[in-house]
Scaffold this motif. Structure first.
Motif, short mmCIF file in Angstrom:
data_model
loop_
_atom_site.label_atom_id
_atom_site.label_comp_id
_atom_site.label_asym_id
_atom_site.label_seq_id
_atom_site.Cartn_x
_atom_site.Cartn_y
_atom_site.Cartn_z
N UNK A 216 4.76 54.74 -5.30
CA UNK A 216 4.22 55.38 -4.17
C UNK A 216 4.10 57.13 -4.05
N UNK A 217 4.25 57.88 -5.02
CA UNK A 217 4.12 59.48 -4.52
C UNK A 217 2.68 58.95 -4.88
N UNK A 218 2.15 58.23 -5.63
CA UNK A 218 0.64 58.41 -5.88
C UNK A 218 -0.68 57.86 -4.82
N UNK A 219 0.21 56.97 -4.15
CA UNK A 219 -0.46 56.29 -2.62
C UNK A 219 -0.38 57.27 -2.36
N UNK A 220 0.97 57.99 -1.14
CA UNK A 220 1.58 58.29 -0.33
C UNK A 220 0.62 59.95 0.02
N UNK A 221 0.44 60.62 -1.84
CA UNK A 221 0.00 61.84 -1.91
C UNK A 221 -2.07 61.79 -1.85
N UNK A 222 -3.08 60.77 -1.45
CA UNK A 222 -3.74 60.70 -1.67
C UNK A 222 -4.76 61.43 -0.95
N UNK A 223 -4.12 61.84 0.32
CA UNK A 223 -4.18 62.47 1.35
C UNK A 223 -4.64 64.10 1.06
N UNK A 224 -4.07 64.49 0.08
CA UNK A 224 -3.96 66.09 -0.61
C UNK A 224 -5.69 66.21 -1.58
N UNK A 225 -6.27 64.65 -1.49
CA UNK A 225 -7.42 65.36 -1.85
C UNK A 225 -8.78 65.44 -0.68
N UNK A 226 -8.12 64.29 0.41
CA UNK A 226 -9.10 64.11 1.18
C UNK A 226 -9.22 65.36 2.41
N UNK A 227 -8.98 66.03 2.61
CA UNK A 227 -8.88 67.52 3.43
C UNK A 227 -9.76 68.32 2.84
N UNK A 228 -10.23 67.87 1.98
CA UNK A 228 -11.00 69.32 0.82
C UNK A 228 -13.03 68.04 1.57
N UNK A 229 -13.23 67.24 0.63
CA UNK A 229 -14.34 66.58 1.48
C UNK A 229 -14.62 66.75 3.10
#
Length: 386
Positions: A216-229
């Protein structure tokens, strides 16, 4: 005289008086009158007035739409906030990089553009959290019947058919794709699409491991990557940004496992009976020690992410220091044997810890944005004088 009638479909018995002749009515033959399902089980489509508070959102919807709203937990938005916060963290962490980095293809991020990007992320979090809940309930519709907290979910009680829920999930995924395509392309699609594999895998993890919270953490945390692009920062060509994104992602994974471990304690007895695995069951006796370790990992990784991009004192004091204080207080105070207390900290801990991290990141960005503006003004003035 009393006659006992057996109602069809296991509806139970009903005692009816046999009328005497003095009432000028013949007794008549024994007849069947089924007891309504609501009297001996869970209604497939209960009215809003029966199940929900008068001022709740669900009570205001047409009865035919209520099961769909329940499926996406529209009345329980905490999951949406937990999905949104990693997106907000990464957006605020990436924003200062755009002020000085040649890798930012969209130019400097203004406060208005940061707000617009954050709003788009919130819309995506709202839709994709609903899709995730729908996928989870499709997987768990038989297990949910054995857990008191989940037995009234629409698929578990039969208010929706699996086909209806599957069709609705497809519509939500299309909505999520539409939101994703509003971000800079093709980078955001490249980074965002793989998260769908994790969304579908979490319900399966509960069947094979005691650590589904990690998935669940791998899933819910994906947005931590998305802000950069989303702000035009190319991760593949910007090593500090890539390092910060990876560390922030790992930090949010630890945070997700932490708060979901508290959440899992609400169902710990029912999960044991139903054969559902969770970290709360595995480490019940040492939960607070595990929570403390997760908090240390989360804050350490968060601080290291800030160091990778040169964050200032506002971040370290506000975000890291604030997270340490709020998490420490929550871990100390939460009563893991109380369902009510676990729920309170799950809901409010989202805003308390997520809020202080966001405030620290936001303050650091605004300080650096204002400093950058002053530097540009001073440089322009010196150039005009020459």
């Amino acid at each position: 005289m009393i006659r006992r009638l057996i109602t069809p479909n296991g509806g139970g018995t009903r005692c009816l008086p046999s009328l005497s002749r003095s009432s000028r009515m013949s007794p008549g033959p024994c007849f069947r009158r089924p007891i309504p399902r609501q009297l001996h089980g869970i209604s497939r489509s209960p009215s809003s007035s029966q199940r929900y508070a008068p001022l709740s959102l669900l009570s205001r919807l047409p009865p035919s739409l209520v099961p769909y709203a329940e499926l996406i937990r529209i009345d329980k938005p905490t999951g949406t906030y937990y999905l949104f916060f990693p997106c907000l963290f990464s957006t605020l962490l990436a924003a200062p990089l755009t002020l000085t980095s040649a890798s930012a293809s969209l130019g400097p991020a203004t406060p208005l553009s940061v707000l617009g990007t954050s709003a788009l992320f919130f819309a995506g979090a709202l839709i994709m959290r609903g899709a995730g809940c729908s996928i989870n309930d499709l997987w768990d519709r038989r297990l949910d019947r054995h857990v008191s907290r989940t037995q009234n979910r629409p698929l578990a009680r039969g208010a929706l058919t699996p086909l209806s829920a599957l069709t609705y999930t497809g519509a939500q995924l299309l909505g999520g794709l539409f939101i994703l395509l509003q971000f800079p392309q093709p980078a955001c699609f490249f980074y965002g699409a793989p998260s769908l594999l994790l969304v579908a895998s979490y319900p399966l993890a509960k069947r094979v491991t005691y650590y589904p919270q990690f998935v669940l953490g791998l899933t819910f945390s994906w947005g931590a990557i998305m802000g950069f692009p989303a702000l035009g920062v190319d991760l593949l060509s910007h090593t500090p940004a890539l390092t910060a994104a990876a560390l922030l992602y790992a930090s949010n994974v630890a945070w997700t496992v932490l708060y979901d471990m508290i959440y899992a304690h609400m169902d710990i007895r029912d999960d044991a009976k139903a054969g559902i695995k969770s970290i709360a069951l595995k480490h019940d006796a040492d939960t607070k020690k595990v929570l403390t370790g997760l908090a240390v990992v989360q804050i350490g990784l968060l601080g290291t992410a800030g160091m990778a991009v040169g964050a200032g004192p506002a971040f370290f004091v506000g975000s890291c220091g604030g997270a340490a204080l709020t998490l420490g207080y929550m871990i100390r105070k939460v009563n893991l044997k109380s369902v009510k207390d676990c729920w309170w900290w799950f809901v409010n801990g989202c805003w308390i810890t997520g809020g202080v991290i966001s405030l620290g990141l936001g303050a650091d960005y605004l300080i650096r944005y204002l400093e950058d503006g002053q530097t540009q003004t001073q440089t322009q003035t010196e150039g005009d004088e020459k």
